[in-house]
Design a protein around this motif. Structure first.
Motif, PDB file in Angstrom:
ATOM      1  N   VAL A  98      42.050  40.917  37.680  1.00 52.19           N
ATOM      2  CA  VAL A  98      41.130  40.109  38.489  1.00 52.19           C
ATOM      3  C   VAL A  98      39.699  40.240  37.974  1.00 52.19           C
ATOM      4  O   VAL A  98      39.011  39.236  37.754  1.00 52.19           O
ATOM      5  CB  VAL A  98      41.193  40.512  39.979  1.00 52.19           C
ATOM      6  CG1 VAL A  98      40.132  39.765  40.779  1.00 52.19           C
ATOM      7  CG2 VAL A  98      42.579  40.242  40.554  1.00 52.19           C
ATOM      8  N   ASN A  99      39.244  41.470  37.786  1.00 54.15           N
ATOM      9  CA  ASN A  99      37.835  41.685  37.467  1.00 54.15           C
ATOM     10  C   ASN A  99      37.502  41.371  36.012  1.00 54.15           C
ATOM     11  O   ASN A  99      36.555  40.632  35.733  1.00 54.15           O
ATOM     12  CB  ASN A  99      37.437  43.119  37.800  1.00 54.15           C
ATOM     13  CG  ASN A  99      37.561  43.424  39.285  1.00 54.15           C
ATOM     14  OD1 ASN A  99      38.020  42.602  40.076  1.00 54.15           O
ATOM     15  ND2 ASN A  99      37.166  44.614  39.674  1.00 54.15           N
ATOM     16  N   ASN A 100      38.264  41.930  35.095  1.00 56.36           N
ATOM     17  CA  ASN A 100      37.962  41.731  33.675  1.00 56.36           C
ATOM     18  C   ASN A 100      38.433  40.362  33.194  1.00 56.36           C
ATOM     19  O   ASN A 100      37.640  39.568  32.672  1.00 56.36           O
ATOM     20  CB  ASN A 100      38.603  42.832  32.830  1.00 56.36           C
ATOM     21  CG  ASN A 100      38.226  44.229  33.272  1.00 56.36           C
ATOM     22  OD1 ASN A 100      38.393  44.585  34.440  1.00 56.36           O
ATOM     23  ND2 ASN A 100      37.762  45.051  32.361  1.00 56.36           N
ATOM     24  N   ARG A 101      39.731  40.085  33.367  1.00 54.91           N
ATOM     25  CA  ARG A 101      40.251  38.803  32.863  1.00 54.91           C
ATOM     26  C   ARG A 101      39.697  37.628  33.657  1.00 54.91           C
ATOM     27  O   ARG A 101      39.418  36.561  33.094  1.00 54.91           O
ATOM     28  CB  ARG A 101      41.783  38.789  32.884  1.00 54.91           C
ATOM     29  CG  ARG A 101      42.375  37.587  32.125  1.00 54.91           C
ATOM     30  CD  ARG A 101      43.868  37.715  31.951  1.00 54.91           C
ATOM     31  NE  ARG A 101      44.588  37.503  33.191  1.00 54.91           N
ATOM     32  CZ  ARG A 101      44.937  36.288  33.663  1.00 54.91           C
ATOM     33  NH1 ARG A 101      44.577  35.193  33.008  1.00 54.91           N
ATOM     34  NH2 ARG A 101      45.620  36.192  34.789  1.00 54.91           N
ATOM     35  N   GLY A 102      39.534  37.820  34.972  1.00 53.73           N
ATOM     36  CA  GLY A 102      38.957  36.742  35.781  1.00 53.73           C
ATOM     37  C   GLY A 102      37.580  36.343  35.288  1.00 53.73           C
ATOM     38  O   GLY A 102      37.231  35.158  35.238  1.00 53.73           O
TER      39      GLY A 102
END
Length: 369
Positions: A98-102
């Motif tokens: 969620v945080n990095n790839r998003g």
């Protein structure tokens, strides 16, 4: 700039920012997946979300949804993220996804559909331990506590056997990433600044300290500490306080944070800068637990566990002089007034207390000492 997109804008900080922006005449669209841990099972549009907000339900990892949300937008606030140090240490894939790839998906979409400004929500967690000074006046950036010391319930930090004094942490302190969550927030910040510079999208990173106020998810045991304590008090239970409760933090009202976010949009000199957003004050966890119980009129003894959670740090509170100098940011809500407003809101709230379950999940994985 007129049309603003806020990813994760149906949440705690984002919804207050919606109010601030709309009050200043901006048009606001929100992209939010309305996850159950924050909004409850089968969540629909939150009642607190400003009626003039255009809500697009979608995931920041879905590039097609992001591109739709970006249509006609002049600026973006990127708030979409999984939040919580403890949970990030065992839901590693989810937090990274969620945080990095998003963030990567959003940035690729912005390359195709650029905007005039990008503001990304970072976190004080990237500092790890805050800044310290020794008895002889030397600044110590890399203070840490060995496991042997923690097992002996010796909570403070030392340098050459001498105790260190915590001081306000400026943006210049090098990161010390103590959790998967901290790593992911730093990744969001740095990726955004790199791509912003490469594609001429003026980008601002805001490192939020401990934000509190109305609309926090009271049933989420990994959210802000004041919301977790409030959930315990609403259920007539003692808050669980790790270590000895004397760790210091900076607590800032969500209303002040929303004002800082507006300044990051409007102040031209903010471009490509990183700012601490806090109150400029510090309180121990014991102090804030006591102040909240008194404000809520609850008489429950605090449960100081004497345990340590992997990823936790001892002291960290913000030096906000850069935000004052460049943004013109001045916190206006004093802690007592902020707690009073929070307590009034809490009178009408119901909280499902999941704190004990969260503690068991951490203990089962060896993440408490």
């Amino acid at each position: 700039m007129n049309k603003i997109l806020i990813t994760g804008g149906a949440g705690f900080i984002g919804s207050h920012l919606c109010d601030e922006l709309i009050g200043k005449g901006y048009s606001v669209r929100v992209l939010d997946s309305l996850i159950a841990q924050v909004h409850g099972a089968g969540a629909e549009r939150p009642a607190y979300l400003h009626p003039d907000v255009e809500l697009v339900v979608g995931d920041v990892r879905d590039k097609a949804a992001v591109l739709r949300a970006l249509k006609g937008v002049d600026a973006v606030y990127h708030f979409a993220a999984r939040v919580g140090v403890g949970q990030s240490m065992y839901e590693v894939n989810e937090y990274t996804d969620v945080n990095n790839r998003g963030t990567a998906v959003l940035l690729e979409a912005l390359i195709e559909s650029p905007v005039k400004r990008l503001i990304v929500a970072s976190s004080m967690s990237i500092y790890g331990e805050g800044l310290y000074v020794s008895d002889n006046g030397n600044i110590v950036e890399d203070a840490s506590r060995p496991l042997k010391q923690l097992k002996a319930s010796d909570w403070e930090l030392y340098n050459d056997g001498q105790p260190l004094k915590p001081i306000a942490t400026p943006e210049s302190k090098k990161p010390s990433l103590a959790s998967v969550y901290a790593l992911s927030k730093y990744d969001q910040e740095v990726m955004s600044l790199i791509c912003g510079k490469a594609y001429n999208i003026p980008t601002v990173a805001l490192r939020f300290f401990n934000v509190y106020g109305t609309r926090q998810a009271l049933s989420n045991p990994y959210t802000g500490v004041l919301a977790i304590f409030a959930s315990r008090y609403l259920n007539n239970k003692a808050p669980l306080i790790f270590e000895d409760g004397e760790q210091k933090r900076d607590f800032v009202s969500v209303k002040d944070v929303a004002k800082a976010c507006l300044l990051a949009l409007e102040v031209e000199e903010a471009a490509y800068e990183v700012f601490n957003i806090g109150s400029g004050n510090s309180y121990t966890v014991n102090e804030i637990a006591s102040k909240l119980s008194k404000t809520m009129g609850v008489e429950v003894e605090q449960n100081v566990t004497g345990e340590y959670r992997v990823g936790d740090i001892r002291h960290c509170f913000g030096d906000i002089s850069k935000a004052k100098r460049i943004l013109g940011f001045e916190p206006e809500v004093n802690f007592e007034d902020g707690l009073k407003e929070l307590a009034e809101w809490l009178e009408e709230q119901v909280a499902v207390d999941n704190v004990d379950q969260a503690k068991e999940e951490l203990a089962a994985r060896g993440l408490t000492v």
